[in-house]
Write an enzyme that holds these catalytic residues in place. Sequence first.
Site, PDB file in Angstrom:
ATOM      1  N   CYS A 149       0.804  -1.216   0.000  1.00  0.00           N
ATOM      2  CA  CYS A 149       0.000   0.000   0.000  1.00  0.00           C
ATOM      3  C   CYS A 149       0.839   1.270   0.000  1.00  0.00           C
ATOM      4  CB  CYS A 149      -0.990  -0.003   1.162  1.00  0.00           C
ATOM      5  SG  CYS A 149      -0.285   0.257   2.810  1.00  0.00           S
ATOM      6  N   ASP A 150       2.032   1.234   0.591  1.00  0.00           N
ATOM      7  CA  ASP A 150       2.886   2.427   0.612  1.00  0.00           C
ATOM      8  C   ASP A 150       3.173   2.951  -0.793  1.00  0.00           C
ATOM      9  OD1 ASP A 150       3.193   0.552   2.662  1.00  0.00           O
ATOM     10  OD2 ASP A 150       5.180   1.237   3.218  1.00  0.00           O
ATOM     11  N   ALA A 151       3.161   2.027  -1.761  1.00  0.00           N
ATOM     12  CA  ALA A 151       3.466   2.396  -3.147  1.00  0.00           C
ATOM     13  C   ALA A 151       2.538   3.483  -3.660  1.00  0.00           C
ATOM     14  CB  ALA A 151       3.358   1.169  -4.050  1.00  0.00           C
ATOM     15  N   LEU A 152       1.347   3.605  -3.058  1.00  0.00           N
ATOM     16  CA  LEU A 152       0.370   4.550  -3.569  1.00  0.00           C
ATOM     17  C   LEU A 152       0.703   6.001  -3.208  1.00  0.00           C
ATOM     18  CD1 LEU A 152      -2.931   2.532  -3.084  1.00  0.00           C
ATOM     19  CD2 LEU A 152      -1.374   2.622  -5.047  1.00  0.00           C
TER      20      LEU A 152
END
Length: 368
Positions: A149-152
Site C-alpha cells: 500500500c505504501d506504493a500509492l
Amino acid sequence: MKRLIAVILSVWVLIGTTAAQQTETEKYFDGCYIKKTMQNALDWQLHHPSHKLWDWTNGAFYAGVFAAYETLESENIYKAIYAMGESTKWKPGPRLHHADDHAICQTYIDMYRVAGEKKMIQPFIETMDEFMVTPYQTAEIRKITWWWCDALFMAPPALVKLGVTLDDNKYLELNDKLFKECYDLLYDKEEDLYARDIRYKWDEPGIETTKEANGKKIFWSRGNGWVMGGLVRVLKELPENWPTRDFYLQNFKEMAAKVVELQQADGLWRASLLDPDSYPGGEGSGSGFFTYALAWGVNNGILDKDEYLPAVEKAWVGLSSLIQPDGRVGWVQPIGADPRKNFSAESWEVYGTGAFLLAGSEIIKLER
C-alpha cells in the site's frame, strides 16, 4: 458568605484555567508559530541527512521540503532542493518497476515547474518509457506491480504530475491501471483501510495472517497515511473532468471518515490503527500524513468543515507536541512493514519530518 466567596473563587479559577488552555492551544495555529516550527524541523533534518537521496524515505521528505519552500518562500530552501537534484543528477532510483524509486521524482517535477530546466524531468521520462515496455515479473507475494500500500504515495503522484506537466494522458492512464490493481488487492471495504500487502489479508487463500492482541486485523497507521497522502497528491493534479477522478475522491472520503473514528484523545494515531491499546504512544509519521490529508480535504471543501475541522485541529496540536527542543520530529516509527517496532521521543526518520512539513503547509491555510 465564606462558602459563596469560595464558590465564586473556584469559578474564576476554572474560567482562568480554561482561558489559559485555549490561549495555549491557539498559539499552534498562529502563522508565525507554524512557519517557525516548520523551519526548525527542516533545518534540523537537513543537518541530519539519512539514506541515499533518491531513496523513498527522502522522496517523502523532499515532498515536504518543497511544500515548506512554497509556504516559507525561502530561497535557501529552493537552493537545498536544487542541490539535492544536482547530487542525484535528477534521476530516480535504480529499480525500474519499484514505486519507491519513483517517489523522489515528485520533487523533480515540482522543481521543473518552477525552473523549467528539462534536465530535471528527462531521466524520469526515459525511465517511464522503459517501464511501459518492460514486463513486470510477478511472484507469490508480488502479484502486481504496486503490491504494497505504501506504493500509492510513492509512484502515483509522480506519474500524474508528469502526465499533467507534459499534457500526456498515457501517464495518467498507467496510474489508473496500476492504482486500481492495488486497490482491488489490498483495500478492505469493511474497514475502509488498506492492508499493508497480501500477507495482511485474512481472506487470501494459502496466506497465513497474524492478528493484533485484541484479535483485530493489522492495519498499519503509516501505511494508510501513505495512501491518504498519495490520494491528496493525485487529486491535486488530476483534471476535474478526468474519467476516474471520482474513484480517487470516493476512496479519499471513505478513508477520511474511518481515520477520524480512529483518532485518539491526544489527537494522534497509534502505529496499529485497530489496536491502539497495544501501542500507547502517538506515532509521528502516520499522524503527520493523516493531518496533512484531512487538513487538505477541509481546505478544499472535500471534507465537511464542521465535521472534520475539530479533528484536524486536535491532530495538529498533538503533532506539534512531538517536536523536540532541538527541532527534530520525534516519536517516528522506524522503517518496517508493520506496526511492531518500538519508538520513542528520540526516534526520528526523514519521512516523519516530510509528513510534518506537509501537514504544516496545509494547517497554515485553515480558515477557522
